[in-house]
Design a protein around this motif. Structure first.
Motif, PDB file in Angstrom:
ATOM      1  N   GLU A   1     -22.433  69.108   3.334  1.00 47.24           N
ATOM      2  CA  GLU A   1     -21.202  68.323   3.325  1.00 47.24           C
ATOM      3  C   GLU A   1     -20.999  67.626   1.984  1.00 47.24           C
ATOM      4  OE1 GLU A   1     -20.778  67.126   8.062  1.00 47.24           O
ATOM      5  OE2 GLU A   1     -21.729  65.723   6.668  1.00 47.24           O
ATOM      6  N   GLN A   2     -22.085  67.093   1.415  1.00 48.47           N
ATOM      7  CA  GLN A   2     -21.989  66.401   0.132  1.00 48.47           C
ATOM      8  C   GLN A   2     -21.560  67.351  -0.982  1.00 48.47           C
ATOM      9  OE1 GLN A   2     -25.907  64.735  -0.273  1.00 48.47           O
ATOM     10  NE2 GLN A   2     -25.618  63.301   1.420  1.00 48.47           N
ATOM     11  N   ILE A   3     -22.117  68.553  -0.969  1.00 48.95           N
ATOM     12  CA  ILE A   3     -21.793  69.538  -2.001  1.00 48.95           C
ATOM     13  C   ILE A   3     -20.368  70.063  -1.814  1.00 48.95           C
ATOM     14  CG2 ILE A   3     -22.367  71.837  -2.886  1.00 48.95           C
ATOM     15  CD1 ILE A   3     -25.335  71.113  -1.985  1.00 48.95           C
TER      16      ILE A   3
ATOM     17  N   GLY B   1     -13.308  60.609  10.416  1.00 47.99           N
ATOM     18  CA  GLY B   1     -12.527  61.128   9.295  1.00 47.99           C
ATOM     19  C   GLY B   1     -13.197  60.727   8.003  1.00 47.99           C
ATOM     20  N   GLU B   2     -12.498  59.963   7.172  1.00 46.01           N
ATOM     21  CA  GLU B   2     -13.066  59.494   5.911  1.00 46.01           C
ATOM     22  C   GLU B   2     -13.189  57.970   5.902  1.00 46.01           C
ATOM     23  OE1 GLU B   2     -12.055  63.132   2.929  1.00 46.01           O
ATOM     24  OE2 GLU B   2     -10.530  61.569   3.056  1.00 46.01           O
ATOM     25  N   ASN B   3     -13.412  57.435   7.094  1.00 45.65           N
ATOM     26  CA  ASN B   3     -13.611  56.000   7.245  1.00 45.65           C
ATOM     27  C   ASN B   3     -14.990  55.725   7.816  1.00 45.65           C
ATOM     28  OD1 ASN B   3     -10.787  54.621   6.728  1.00 45.65           O
ATOM     29  ND2 ASN B   3     -10.405  56.513   7.863  1.00 45.65           N
ATOM     30  N   GLN B   4     -15.562  54.612   7.389  1.00 40.40           N
ATOM     31  CA  GLN B   4     -16.850  54.141   7.870  1.00 40.40           C
ATOM     32  C   GLN B   4     -16.557  53.166   9.016  1.00 40.40           C
ATOM     33  OE1 GLN B   4     -18.884  51.976   4.824  1.00 40.40           O
ATOM     34  NE2 GLN B   4     -20.935  52.379   5.608  1.00 40.40           N
TER      35      GLN B   4
ATOM     36  N   GLY C   1     -16.622  64.478  -4.497  1.00 41.23           N
ATOM     37  CA  GLY C   1     -15.387  63.857  -4.953  1.00 41.23           C
ATOM     38  C   GLY C   1     -14.464  63.429  -3.828  1.00 41.23           C
ATOM     39  N   GLU C   2     -14.808  63.773  -2.604  1.00 38.47           N
ATOM     40  CA  GLU C   2     -14.049  63.347  -1.427  1.00 38.47           C
ATOM     41  C   GLU C   2     -14.877  62.311  -0.666  1.00 38.47           C
ATOM     42  OE1 GLU C   2     -12.695  66.803   0.918  1.00 38.47           O
ATOM     43  OE2 GLU C   2     -13.232  68.019  -0.826  1.00 38.47           O
ATOM     44  N   ALA C   3     -14.196  61.406   0.017  1.00 35.83           N
ATOM     45  CA  ALA C   3     -14.913  60.380   0.779  1.00 35.83           C
ATOM     46  C   ALA C   3     -15.798  60.993   1.852  1.00 35.83           C
ATOM     47  CB  ALA C   3     -13.903  59.417   1.414  1.00 35.83           C
ATOM     48  N   TYR C   4     -15.404  62.144   2.376  1.00 33.68           N
ATOM     49  CA  TYR C   4     -16.163  62.794   3.441  1.00 33.68           C
ATOM     50  C   TYR C   4     -17.582  63.151   3.000  1.00 33.68           C
ATOM     51  CZ  TYR C   4     -16.721  65.739   7.633  1.00 33.68           C
ATOM     52  OH  TYR C   4     -17.136  66.278   8.826  1.00 33.68           O
ATOM     53  N   GLY C   5     -17.769  63.319   1.700  1.00 34.31           N
ATOM     54  CA  GLY C   5     -19.082  63.692   1.188  1.00 34.31           C
ATOM     55  C   GLY C   5     -20.014  62.512   0.961  1.00 34.31           C
ATOM     56  N   VAL C   6     -19.569  61.291   1.258  1.00 33.20           N
ATOM     57  CA  VAL C   6     -20.384  60.082   1.057  1.00 33.20           C
ATOM     58  C   VAL C   6     -21.180  59.787   2.326  1.00 33.20           C
ATOM     59  CG1 VAL C   6     -20.316  57.599   0.587  1.00 33.20           C
ATOM     60  CG2 VAL C   6     -18.718  59.143  -0.576  1.00 33.20           C
TER      61      VAL C   6
END
Length: 426
Positions: free
Chosen positions: A161-163, A84-87, A167-172
């Protein structure tokens, strides 16, 4: 055979027991789930590497390898992934199952102790990670990041994905950037280690035929020495697509252009239509008999490869393709036309049945690998419920034609990313 069991063993700590008699080895993994953030991604990503190289009891790799040899050749591993948006920062050990050990030795207990030594009692100097160890692992992590930059297929997927998710964690990036790694200090990494042990959501999974009671007790005792706080697990944002898709083209020295289309799909866990979306994705571009493979690649020869992937936790679907630059518009148009055909139900019952069989087979083969099976259950930690590979295969078999069409209708184009050669004209 005993069933999978999940139990809480502390504040924000779950122990997952996955009984399995198929393998002659056991697998014990500790995963720290932390929010994926640009500012902390690199310092978190380096931790699994550092923690599996040495510890206070085994201060160099020679001593650690000798200990692993004594444990019937046990093997350590580390990993950094995204859920998801967790590492997810994982360290683990693969070891000979207790039933094959000599003299009734509990290999699992000894391996659990070693894993706890590595995680909780690393080799520190003046209260922080040793400078030489940090510099060595910075070089290793830099090489990992650079390998993804060199592999242009992976690079293109990541850039889309980054583009799309700016602004979302998913793009990091789960590894951070080369620049962030270069600037890391021992103090920062040590603080990141302490912060993860106190604040991360923790999952411990034991897969194999060993008794888990003593493993649970060891983990309880080890974590009890830390001031654990209630973790804040970040649930993914399911974001709708913009009214007009973003289009970005970049140039690098590549022979083969890469076209990646990023779609938003408003179906994500815990939605009960996730399985229908998985089948739809496979029918679209996930199998050798899919719409994209048979039409865009084989029949029209518009690309060298063309496939789709779906992240059920985020509600993101990507179509990746390798193309000749002049074919960009044709390939994009044909990919979208194949999606439109799915939305209109233009596929045969035989195509759907073939796709479902392929999806079912992919689920069932998960059990062929111990790591695959471990990852299978870890990925379901925040789903509505756990499903075995066989149960998921049965669920796929119940997906109906109208559900696939409904899932396709939920797909909207968000981003078009093109990586082209430097000689391409604007």
């Amino acid at each position: 055979m005993p069933q999978l069991a999940r139990q809480s063993i502390g504040e924000g700590i779950d122990f997952l027991s996955i009984p399995n008699h198929q393998f002659k080895t056991g697998l014990l993994t500790i995963s720290l789930h932390v929010p994926l953030q640009k500012e902390t991604a690199a310092q978190n990503a380096i931790l699994p590497q550092l923690l599996t190289r040495t510890c206070r009891a085994y201060p160099d790799m020679t001593a650690l390898n000798e200990r692993l040899a004594q444990l019937y050749g046990a093997r350590l591993f580390d990993n950094v992934s995204r859920l998801g948006e967790n590492q997810v920062l994982s360290i683990g050990i693969l070891f000979l199952d207790d039933r094959y050990a000599l003299d009734d030795t509990s290999v699992s207990d000894q391996c659990a102790k070693l894993l706890c030594d590595l995680l909780f009692d690393p080799a520190l100097e003046d209260g922080k990670f040793r400078a030489a160890d940090v510099e060595r692992e910075k070089r290793v992590l830099t090489e990992v990041i650079q390998s993804e930059l060199v592999d242009k297929r992976t690079y293109s997927k990541n850039r889309c994905e980054q583009i799309m998710c700016e602004g979302e964690a998913y793009g990091v990036s789960r590894y951070g950037t080369v620049e962030q790694v270069a600037s890391l200090t021992a103090d920062e990494i040590t603080e990141a280690w302490k912060d993860a042990l106190e604040n991360a959501y923790v999952s411990v999974s034991a897969l194999g035929d060993s008794q888990t009671d003593s493993l649970v007790q060891q983990m309880k005792e080890a974590f009890s020495k830390w001031n654990r706080k209630k973790p804040q697990h970040r649930m993914p944002q399911v974001v709708p697509a913009p009214s007009e898709p973003k289009e970005v083209a970049e140039r690098l020295p590549v022979q083969q252009a890469k076209l990646v289309l990023g779609f938003r799909i408003g179906i994500a866990e815990p939605d009960d239509q996730v399985m229908a979306a998985r089948v739809m994705t496979a029918l679209f571009g996930g199998t050798p008999t899919s719409k994209l493979f048979l039409n865009v690649r084989e029949k029209l020869s518009l690309c060298y490869y063309c496939s789709s992937r779906y992240d059920r936790h985020k509600g993101v679907l990507l179509v990746e393709s390798g193309i000749e630059r002049p074919n960009k518009e044709k390939a994009q148009s044909e990919i979208l036309r194949q999606l439109e055909d799915l939305k209109q139900g233009k596929f045969t019952d035989e195509e759907l049945e073939s796709t479902i069989l392929s999806v079912q087979n992919s689920f069932r083969t998960v059990s062929d690998s111990q790591f695959g099976l471990g990852n299978w259950y870890e990925s379901q930690l925040f789903d509505r419920m756990f499903q075995s590979p066989e149960e998921a295969a049965e669920a796929a078999g119940r997906v109906a034609r109208d559900q696939v069409i409904a899932a396709a209708k939920a797909v909207t184009l968000d981003t078009v990313y093109l990586l082209e050669g430097e000689e391409a004209k604007a």
